[in-house]
Design a protein around this motif. Sequence first.
Motif, PDB file in Angstrom:
ATOM      1  N   GLU A   8      55.938  53.117  13.047  1.00 14.57           N
ATOM      2  CA  GLU A   8      55.588  52.770  14.431  1.00 14.57           C
ATOM      3  C   GLU A   8      54.556  53.760  14.991  1.00 14.57           C
ATOM      4  N   ILE A   9      54.749  55.035  14.717  1.00 17.77           N
ATOM      5  CA  ILE A   9      53.795  56.050  15.181  1.00 17.77           C
ATOM      6  C   ILE A   9      52.452  55.862  14.470  1.00 17.77           C
ATOM      7  N   GLY A  10      52.495  55.524  13.189  1.00 10.79           N
ATOM      8  CA  GLY A  10      51.258  55.249  12.451  1.00 10.79           C
ATOM      9  C   GLY A  10      50.473  54.124  13.106  1.00 10.79           C
ATOM     10  N   ASP A  11      51.186  53.083  13.538  1.00  9.82           N
ATOM     11  CA  ASP A  11      50.524  51.971  14.241  1.00  9.82           C
ATOM     12  C   ASP A  11      49.918  52.435  15.555  1.00  9.82           C
ATOM     13  N   LYS A  12      50.627  53.319  16.267  1.00  7.98           N
ATOM     14  CA  LYS A  12      50.098  53.848  17.533  1.00  7.98           C
ATOM     15  C   LYS A  12      48.833  54.668  17.276  1.00  7.98           C
ATOM     16  N   ILE A  13      48.841  55.440  16.192  1.00  6.19           N
ATOM     17  CA  ILE A  13      47.661  56.239  15.845  1.00  6.19           C
ATOM     18  C   ILE A  13      46.476  55.311  15.582  1.00  6.19           C
ATOM     19  N   VAL A  14      46.699  54.238  14.827  1.00  5.61           N
ATOM     20  CA  VAL A  14      45.625  53.278  14.541  1.00  5.61           C
ATOM     21  C   VAL A  14      45.084  52.693  15.846  1.00  5.61           C
ATOM     22  N   ASN A  15      45.977  52.372  16.788  1.00  2.00           N
ATOM     23  CA  ASN A  15      45.525  51.843  18.084  1.00  2.00           C
ATOM     24  C   ASN A  15      44.646  52.852  18.817  1.00  2.00           C
ATOM     25  N   VAL A  16      44.982  54.135  18.732  1.00  2.30           N
ATOM     26  CA  VAL A  16      44.153  55.178  19.346  1.00  2.30           C
ATOM     27  C   VAL A  16      42.799  55.238  18.638  1.00  2.30           C
ATOM     28  N   LEU A  17      42.815  55.192  17.310  1.00  3.44           N
ATOM     29  CA  LEU A  17      41.568  55.268  16.538  1.00  3.44           C
ATOM     30  C   LEU A  17      40.636  54.107  16.884  1.00  3.44           C
ATOM     31  N   LYS A  18      41.201  52.976  17.244  1.00  5.35           N
ATOM     32  CA  LYS A  18      40.387  51.808  17.601  1.00  5.35           C
ATOM     33  C   LYS A  18      39.731  51.952  18.975  1.00  5.35           C
ATOM     34  N   ILE A  20      37.968  54.777  19.602  1.00  7.17           N
ATOM     35  CA  ILE A  20      36.917  55.769  19.355  1.00  7.17           C
ATOM     36  C   ILE A  20      35.758  55.072  18.632  1.00  7.17           C
ATOM     37  N   TYR A  21      34.580  55.209  19.202  1.00 13.45           N
ATOM     38  CA  TYR A  21      33.413  54.502  18.675  1.00 13.45           C
ATOM     39  C   TYR A  21      32.384  55.461  18.106  1.00 13.45           C
ATOM     40  N   ILE A  25      26.708  53.029  16.381  1.00  8.06           N
ATOM     41  CA  ILE A  25      27.089  51.672  15.970  1.00  8.06           C
ATOM     42  C   ILE A  25      28.172  51.189  16.934  1.00  8.06           C
ATOM     43  N   PRO A  26      28.005  50.041  17.547  1.00  8.34           N
ATOM     44  CA  PRO A  26      28.960  49.589  18.579  1.00  8.34           C
ATOM     45  C   PRO A  26      30.271  49.020  18.009  1.00  8.34           C
ATOM     46  N   VAL A  27      30.873  49.752  17.074  1.00 10.03           N
ATOM     47  CA  VAL A  27      32.122  49.322  16.449  1.00 10.03           C
ATOM     48  C   VAL A  27      33.016  50.557  16.355  1.00 10.03           C
ATOM     49  N   ASP A  28      34.334  50.354  16.538  1.00  7.76           N
ATOM     50  CA  ASP A  28      35.227  51.513  16.483  1.00  7.76           C
ATOM     51  C   ASP A  28      35.320  52.079  15.064  1.00  7.76           C
ATOM     52  N   ILE A  29      35.723  53.340  14.963  1.00  6.85           N
ATOM     53  CA  ILE A  29      35.707  54.048  13.680  1.00  6.85           C
ATOM     54  C   ILE A  29      36.712  53.475  12.684  1.00  6.85           C
ATOM     55  N   TYR A  30      37.771  52.848  13.167  1.00  5.18           N
ATOM     56  CA  TYR A  30      38.751  52.254  12.256  1.00  5.18           C
ATOM     57  C   TYR A  30      38.165  51.016  11.579  1.00  5.18           C
ATOM     58  N   GLU A  31      37.576  50.124  12.386  1.00  2.72           N
ATOM     59  CA  GLU A  31      36.978  48.905  11.829  1.00  2.72           C
ATOM     60  C   GLU A  31      35.753  49.215  10.976  1.00  2.72           C
ATOM     61  N   LEU A  32      35.088  50.338  11.265  1.00  2.00           N
ATOM     62  CA  LEU A  32      33.931  50.748  10.454  1.00  2.00           C
ATOM     63  C   LEU A  32      34.360  51.224   9.073  1.00  2.00           C
ATOM     64  N   GLY A  33      35.646  51.517   8.913  1.00  2.00           N
ATOM     65  CA  GLY A  33      36.126  52.011   7.622  1.00  2.00           C
ATOM     66  C   GLY A  33      35.985  53.510   7.469  1.00  2.00           C
ATOM     67  N   PRO A  64      35.467  64.541  14.551  1.00  2.00           N
ATOM     68  CA  PRO A  64      36.824  64.925  14.136  1.00  2.00           C
ATOM     69  C   PRO A  64      37.632  65.553  15.275  1.00  2.00           C
ATOM     70  N   LYS A  65      36.972  66.342  16.122  1.00  2.00           N
ATOM     71  CA  LYS A  65      37.664  66.942  17.270  1.00  2.00           C
ATOM     72  C   LYS A  65      38.132  65.865  18.251  1.00  2.00           C
ATOM     73  N   GLU A  66      37.292  64.880  18.503  1.00  2.00           N
ATOM     74  CA  GLU A  66      37.661  63.781  19.398  1.00  2.00           C
ATOM     75  C   GLU A  66      38.865  63.021  18.839  1.00  2.00           C
ATOM     76  N   VAL A  67      38.847  62.762  17.530  1.00  2.00           N
ATOM     77  CA  VAL A  67      39.960  62.071  16.885  1.00  2.00           C
ATOM     78  C   VAL A  67      41.241  62.895  17.067  1.00  2.00           C
ATOM     79  N   GLU A  68      41.164  64.182  16.779  1.00  2.00           N
ATOM     80  CA  GLU A  68      42.339  65.057  16.889  1.00  2.00           C
ATOM     81  C   GLU A  68      42.879  65.088  18.319  1.00  2.00           C
ATOM     82  N   GLU A  69      41.986  65.263  19.302  1.00  2.00           N
ATOM     83  CA  GLU A  69      42.414  65.349  20.697  1.00  2.00           C
ATOM     84  C   GLU A  69      43.074  64.061  21.173  1.00  2.00           C
ATOM     85  N   LYS A  70      42.481  62.926  20.844  1.00  2.00           N
ATOM     86  CA  LYS A  70      43.027  61.655  21.326  1.00  2.00           C
ATOM     87  C   LYS A  70      44.355  61.322  20.646  1.00  2.00           C
TER      88      LYS A  70
END
Length: 106
Positions: A8-18, A20-21, A25-33, A64-70
């Motif tokens: 469940e927490i992993g899913d929440k992390i993925v939602n946070v990653l989505k 971050i752009y 490129i106008p796509v979030d970092i998760y969908e960008l791979g 990476p800092k933005e990812v960590e903070e969010k």
Amino acid sequence: MNHEETVEIGDKIVNVLKTIYDPEIPVDIYELGLIYDVLVNDKGQAKILMTLTSPNCPVAETMPKEVEEKVCALEELESVEVELTFDPTWTQDMMSEEAKLELGFL
């Protein structure tokens, strides 16, 4: 923390990653791979393995800092470690179908 809670927490992390752009490129970092792996242990520690579109990416310092903070903002987590790797090298093939469609590659 049990297995179900870590998933469940992993899913929440993925939602946070989505949220971050990549600035170029106008796509979030998760969908960008750009996210290779998200690991959560039973102690509430998360590790995110990620890459950038290129080693010379202008956000190599800040992304990476933005990812960590969010991700750290999730109250269920005790700690977050973000590891940057360029192995394997990111390619457009790593993008989701959604990202390819949005960018006109399909």
